[in-house]
Design a protein around this motif. Structure first.
Motif, PDB file in Angstrom:
ATOM      1  N   VAL A 166      81.738 -22.531  34.254  1.00 16.04           N
ATOM      2  CA  VAL A 166      82.345 -21.829  33.113  1.00 16.04           C
ATOM      3  C   VAL A 166      81.458 -21.886  31.870  1.00 16.04           C
ATOM      4  CG1 VAL A 166      84.698 -22.040  33.954  1.00 16.04           C
ATOM      5  CG2 VAL A 166      83.747 -23.858  32.564  1.00 16.04           C
ATOM      6  N   ALA A 167      80.153 -21.889  32.092  1.00 15.23           N
ATOM      7  CA  ALA A 167      79.218 -21.925  30.961  1.00 15.23           C
ATOM      8  C   ALA A 167      79.397 -20.723  30.044  1.00 15.23           C
ATOM      9  CB  ALA A 167      77.783 -21.991  31.472  1.00 15.23           C
ATOM     10  N   GLY A 168      79.823 -19.595  30.601  1.00 17.40           N
ATOM     11  CA  GLY A 168      80.034 -18.405  29.777  1.00 17.40           C
ATOM     12  C   GLY A 168      81.112 -18.614  28.733  1.00 17.40           C
ATOM     13  N   ILE A 169      82.197 -19.299  29.103  1.00 15.93           N
ATOM     14  CA  ILE A 169      83.256 -19.593  28.148  1.00 15.93           C
ATOM     15  C   ILE A 169      82.758 -20.599  27.120  1.00 15.93           C
ATOM     16  CG2 ILE A 169      85.543 -20.632  27.882  1.00 15.93           C
ATOM     17  CD1 ILE A 169      86.312 -19.362  30.550  1.00 15.93           C
ATOM     18  N   GLY A 170      81.978 -21.584  27.573  1.00 13.48           N
ATOM     19  CA  GLY A 170      81.407 -22.556  26.644  1.00 13.48           C
ATOM     20  C   GLY A 170      80.541 -21.894  25.591  1.00 13.48           C
ATOM     21  N   GLU A 171      79.778 -20.882  26.000  1.00 12.31           N
ATOM     22  CA  GLU A 171      78.920 -20.173  25.045  1.00 12.31           C
ATOM     23  C   GLU A 171      79.757 -19.421  24.022  1.00 12.31           C
ATOM     24  OE1 GLU A 171      75.568 -18.799  23.090  1.00 12.31           O
ATOM     25  OE2 GLU A 171      75.817 -20.432  24.531  1.00 12.31           O
ATOM     26  N   GLN A 172      80.862 -18.818  24.466  1.00 15.11           N
ATOM     27  CA  GLN A 172      81.743 -18.137  23.521  1.00 15.11           C
ATOM     28  C   GLN A 172      82.270 -19.107  22.464  1.00 15.11           C
ATOM     29  OE1 GLN A 172      84.903 -16.317  25.771  1.00 15.11           O
ATOM     30  NE2 GLN A 172      83.677 -14.552  26.352  1.00 15.11           N
ATOM     31  N   VAL A 173      82.754 -20.247  22.916  1.00 16.51           N
ATOM     32  CA  VAL A 173      83.283 -21.242  21.982  1.00 16.51           C
ATOM     33  C   VAL A 173      82.214 -21.681  20.998  1.00 16.51           C
ATOM     34  CG1 VAL A 173      84.147 -23.606  21.791  1.00 16.51           C
ATOM     35  CG2 VAL A 173      85.100 -22.060  23.523  1.00 16.51           C
ATOM     36  N   LEU A 174      81.027 -21.957  21.503  1.00 15.48           N
ATOM     37  CA  LEU A 174      79.935 -22.422  20.647  1.00 15.48           C
ATOM     38  C   LEU A 174      79.574 -21.381  19.595  1.00 15.48           C
ATOM     39  CD1 LEU A 174      77.822 -24.524  19.917  1.00 15.48           C
ATOM     40  CD2 LEU A 174      76.361 -23.600  21.730  1.00 15.48           C
ATOM     41  N   GLN A 175      79.545 -20.123  19.974  1.00 17.16           N
ATOM     42  CA  GLN A 175      79.246 -19.073  19.002  1.00 17.16           C
ATOM     43  C   GLN A 175      80.274 -19.067  17.877  1.00 17.16           C
ATOM     44  OE1 GLN A 175      79.188 -15.663  21.660  1.00 17.16           O
ATOM     45  NE2 GLN A 175      76.957 -15.618  21.697  1.00 17.16           N
ATOM     46  N   GLY A 176      81.542 -19.249  18.228  1.00 16.99           N
ATOM     47  CA  GLY A 176      82.577 -19.282  17.202  1.00 16.99           C
ATOM     48  C   GLY A 176      82.446 -20.488  16.290  1.00 16.99           C
ATOM     49  N   VAL A 177      82.164 -21.649  16.865  1.00 17.86           N
ATOM     50  CA  VAL A 177      81.995 -22.864  16.068  1.00 17.86           C
ATOM     51  C   VAL A 177      80.833 -22.704  15.094  1.00 17.86           C
ATOM     52  CG1 VAL A 177      81.369 -25.308  16.163  1.00 17.86           C
ATOM     53  CG2 VAL A 177      83.003 -24.380  17.808  1.00 17.86           C
ATOM     54  N   GLN A 178      79.716 -22.213  15.580  1.00 23.41           N
ATOM     55  CA  GLN A 178      78.541 -22.061  14.730  1.00 23.41           C
ATOM     56  C   GLN A 178      78.807 -21.077  13.591  1.00 23.41           C
ATOM     57  OE1 GLN A 178      75.839 -21.059  17.942  1.00 23.41           O
ATOM     58  NE2 GLN A 178      74.836 -23.060  17.832  1.00 23.41           N
ATOM     59  N   ALA A 179      79.544 -20.020  13.878  1.00 20.60           N
ATOM     60  CA  ALA A 179      79.868 -19.050  12.824  1.00 20.60           C
ATOM     61  C   ALA A 179      80.783 -19.686  11.772  1.00 20.60           C
ATOM     62  CB  ALA A 179      80.540 -17.823  13.436  1.00 20.60           C
ATOM     63  N   ALA A 180      81.736 -20.486  12.213  1.00 23.41           N
ATOM     64  CA  ALA A 180      82.635 -21.146  11.273  1.00 23.41           C
ATOM     65  C   ALA A 180      81.885 -22.145  10.396  1.00 23.41           C
ATOM     66  CB  ALA A 180      83.760 -21.856  12.035  1.00 23.41           C
ATOM     67  N   VAL A 181      80.918 -22.845  10.981  1.00 22.88           N
ATOM     68  CA  VAL A 181      80.112 -23.801  10.213  1.00 22.88           C
ATOM     69  C   VAL A 181      79.251 -23.066   9.184  1.00 22.88           C
ATOM     70  CG1 VAL A 181      78.198 -25.443  10.363  1.00 22.88           C
ATOM     71  CG2 VAL A 181      80.108 -25.589  11.962  1.00 22.88           C
ATOM     72  N   LYS A 182      78.690 -21.961   9.600  1.00 19.64           N
ATOM     73  CA  LYS A 182      77.875 -21.170   8.673  1.00 19.64           C
ATOM     74  C   LYS A 182      78.704 -20.744   7.468  1.00 19.64           C
ATOM     75  CE  LYS A 182      75.020 -16.963   8.502  1.00 19.64           C
ATOM     76  NZ  LYS A 182      74.512 -15.814   9.292  1.00 19.64           N
ATOM     77  N   ASP A 183      79.925 -20.291   7.721  1.00 17.96           N
ATOM     78  CA  ASP A 183      80.799 -19.880   6.628  1.00 17.96           C
ATOM     79  C   ASP A 183      81.210 -21.076   5.769  1.00 17.96           C
ATOM     80  OD1 ASP A 183      82.677 -17.870   5.325  1.00 17.96           O
ATOM     81  OD2 ASP A 183      84.106 -19.383   6.007  1.00 17.96           O
ATOM     82  N   ALA A 184      81.579 -22.174   6.423  1.00 19.93           N
ATOM     83  CA  ALA A 184      82.033 -23.357   5.683  1.00 19.93           C
ATOM     84  C   ALA A 184      80.923 -23.934   4.814  1.00 19.93           C
ATOM     85  CB  ALA A 184      82.545 -24.422   6.655  1.00 19.93           C
ATOM     86  N   ASN A 185      79.732 -24.023   5.350  1.00 16.34           N
ATOM     87  CA  ASN A 185      78.616 -24.562   4.566  1.00 16.34           C
ATOM     88  C   ASN A 185      78.288 -23.671   3.375  1.00 16.34           C
ATOM     89  OD1 ASN A 185      78.188 -26.966   5.932  1.00 16.34           O
ATOM     90  ND2 ASN A 185      76.673 -26.108   7.336  1.00 16.34           N
ATOM     91  N   GLY A 186      78.505 -22.373   3.535  1.00 16.49           N
ATOM     92  CA  GLY A 186      78.298 -21.470   2.406  1.00 16.49           C
ATOM     93  C   GLY A 186      79.331 -21.657   1.312  1.00 16.49           C
ATOM     94  N   ARG A 187      80.453 -22.313   1.667  1.00 17.07           N
ATOM     95  CA  ARG A 187      81.531 -22.549   0.708  1.00 17.07           C
ATOM     96  C   ARG A 187      81.574 -23.998   0.231  1.00 17.07           C
ATOM     97  NH1 ARG A 187      85.677 -18.492   1.284  1.00 17.07           N
ATOM     98  NH2 ARG A 187      85.138 -16.986   2.912  1.00 17.07           N
ATOM     99  N   GLY A 188      80.592 -24.791   0.620  1.00 16.44           N
ATOM    100  CA  GLY A 188      80.567 -26.178   0.159  1.00 16.44           C
ATOM    101  C   GLY A 188      80.747 -27.221   1.231  1.00 16.44           C
ATOM    102  N   GLY A 189      80.898 -26.786   2.497  1.00 22.92           N
ATOM    103  CA  GLY A 189      80.979 -27.730   3.600  1.00 22.92           C
ATOM    104  C   GLY A 189      82.371 -28.284   3.825  1.00 22.92           C
ATOM    105  N   LEU A 190      82.440 -29.505   4.340  1.00 19.75           N
ATOM    106  CA  LEU A 190      83.696 -30.189   4.623  1.00 19.75           C
ATOM    107  C   LEU A 190      83.850 -31.341   3.633  1.00 19.75           C
ATOM    108  CD1 LEU A 190      84.915 -31.208   8.199  1.00 19.75           C
ATOM    109  CD2 LEU A 190      85.448 -32.538   6.160  1.00 19.75           C
ATOM    110  N   ALA A 191      84.843 -31.245   2.774  1.00 22.83           N
ATOM    111  CA  ALA A 191      85.061 -32.235   1.713  1.00 22.83           C
ATOM    112  C   ALA A 191      83.790 -32.433   0.884  1.00 22.83           C
ATOM    113  CB  ALA A 191      85.526 -33.567   2.298  1.00 22.83           C
ATOM    114  N   GLY A 192      83.098 -31.313   0.637  1.00 25.76           N
ATOM    115  CA  GLY A 192      81.913 -31.353  -0.207  1.00 25.76           C
ATOM    116  C   GLY A 192      80.630 -31.764   0.488  1.00 25.76           C
ATOM    117  N   GLU A 193      80.690 -32.021   1.790  1.00 28.97           N
ATOM    118  CA  GLU A 193      79.495 -32.430   2.524  1.00 28.97           C
ATOM    119  C   GLU A 193      79.077 -31.345   3.501  1.00 28.97           C
ATOM    120  OE1 GLU A 193      79.897 -36.221   4.367  1.00 28.97           O
ATOM    121  OE2 GLU A 193      80.700 -37.197   2.568  1.00 28.97           O
TER     122      GLU A 193
END
Length: 375
Positions: free
Chosen positions: A46-73
């Motif tokens: 099920v590596a294909g599903i894993g890749e989908q999840v990873l793409q979503g996580v990375q996109a969320a991190v990119k957005d969060a870091n652009g807004r100051g990260g997690l609790a400022g980090e």
């Protein structure tokens, strides 16, 4: 299968990746960072599903870091391959604990999540799964274990209702593979179907990679089976659907969230047209997900399947940490249980078990290599 060392992202590489994404240059110890572990199958069935999840996580991190990260980090990802295997998932979990990772997005397969969650719970690590739907994952009352996907018992109830309403006079076969989740989905569907007053004509197990698909299809055909429910993943079901069509056998196929990836359409080919499937709601349709969908598409990523569920899991950690103004896992877990958050899922919270309050499952149909809501 790839060697684990080939897919592991080390801390230093993850930091470098974040620096490229965020466009910031900050030498330790001048700035802090919060490391979030990501445990997904990057090899195996099920590596294909894993890749989908990873793409979503990375996109969320990119957005969060652009807004100051997690609790400022700033957030840095430590990405591990669990290959959807319980033993390897435990190794990943133990490595996270050993290296000080206290927040984890993962795992994907329920068997992997169940095994790893014991390690996380014993060490106060927050784990939030984007895809595991085994009821036992949250029914054990582990306070740091969460999920943004639905539960298998909800999926089984919906599957049984659809089978009873749409195929009451048809001969139904319920198949499952040798994984705990597949058997649980089959058991739940069977139990609910029988409770409604309808009995299946065949309830049988197959062993992926070992079962003779052609012989199985002949057995189904000889038994007069008109509807085939399969509780497993896309690789095996894709082959079964294609092989059956090649033999001139075209029952109504009915799958689960395990086939919610474009690889199923590729494997099954034109025979995938008309295949039914239960899966989580399509978050691309939600207005709360519009910005994330636009950002993903701008990066050339299809936001379908499990992508936005990976995004939601990461987003929930960020929102809880920002609300608590803390990266401490105990504070984040308490906040996840107590508050509601505006995520790509909508405005949701998590109950005391750790289950998300968002709606569970809906019915889809495959058309031309993709799936959409069924009528």
């Amino acid at each position: 299968m790839e060697q684990r060392g080939a897919v592991r992202m080390t801390r230093s590489r993850a930091v470098a990746l974040w620096l490229v994404i965020a466009g910031l240059f900050c030498a330790a110890p001048a700035c802090a960072e919060v490391v979030v572990g990501v445990a997904v199958p990057r090899s195996g069935a099920v590596a294909g599903i894993g890749e989908q999840v990873l793409q979503g996580v990375q996109a969320a991190v990119k957005d969060a870091n652009g807004r100051g990260g997690l609790a400022g980090e700033p957030i840095v990802l430590d990405i591990e391959d669990d290959a959807c295997e319980p033993g390897q998932a435990v190794e990943v979990a133990e490595r996270f604990v050993r290296t000080g990772v206290r927040l984890v997005v993962g795992h994907v397969c329920s068997s992997a999540s169940l095994a790893a969650s014991d390690v996380y719970a014993a060490n106060g690590v927050v784990m939030i799964s984007p895809a595991s739907n085994a009821a036992r994952l949250t029914d054990r009352g582990l306070s740091t274990i969460f999920r943004v996907s639905g539960r298998e018992d909800d999926q089984g109830r919906l599957s049984a209702t659809i089978l009873a309403e749409r195929f009451r006079d048809k001969k139904i076969a319920i198949l499952y593979d040798d994984t705990p989740l597949s058997r649980s989905l089959a058991d739940s569907t069977k139990a609910n179907l029988n409770k409604i007053g309808q009995n299946e004509a065949l309830f049988a197990a197959i062993v992926p990679g070992q079962t003779d698909d052609a012989a199985l299809i002949k057995r189904l055909q000889a038994s007069g089976i008109e509807v085939v429910y399969y509780g497993g993943h896309y690789q095996e079901m894709g082959k079964l659907v294609r092989t059956a069509a090649e033999q001139g056998y075209r029952p109504q196929w009915f799958g689960t969230s395990g086939i919610a990836t474009k690889e199923f359409g590729t494997l099954a080919g034109p025979a995938s047209n008309g295949v039914l499937m239960t899966f989580n709601p399509d978050l691309r349709r939600k207005p709360e997900a519009a910005a994330a969908v636009k950002a993903l598409q701008a990066d050339g990523i299809d936001p379908g399947g499990f992508v936005l569920y990976g995004y939601a899991a990461m987003q929930a950690l960020v929102e809880a940490g920002n609300f608590a103004k803390s990266t401490d896992p105990k504070a984040i877990a308490a906040t996840l249980h107590a508050e509601r958050f505006n995520l790509v899922l909508g405005n949701v919270g998590f109950d005391q078990k750790g289950d998300v309050t968002a709606p569970g499952y809906v019915l889809y149909v495959w058309r031309d290599g993709a799936f959409t809501y069924a009528n």
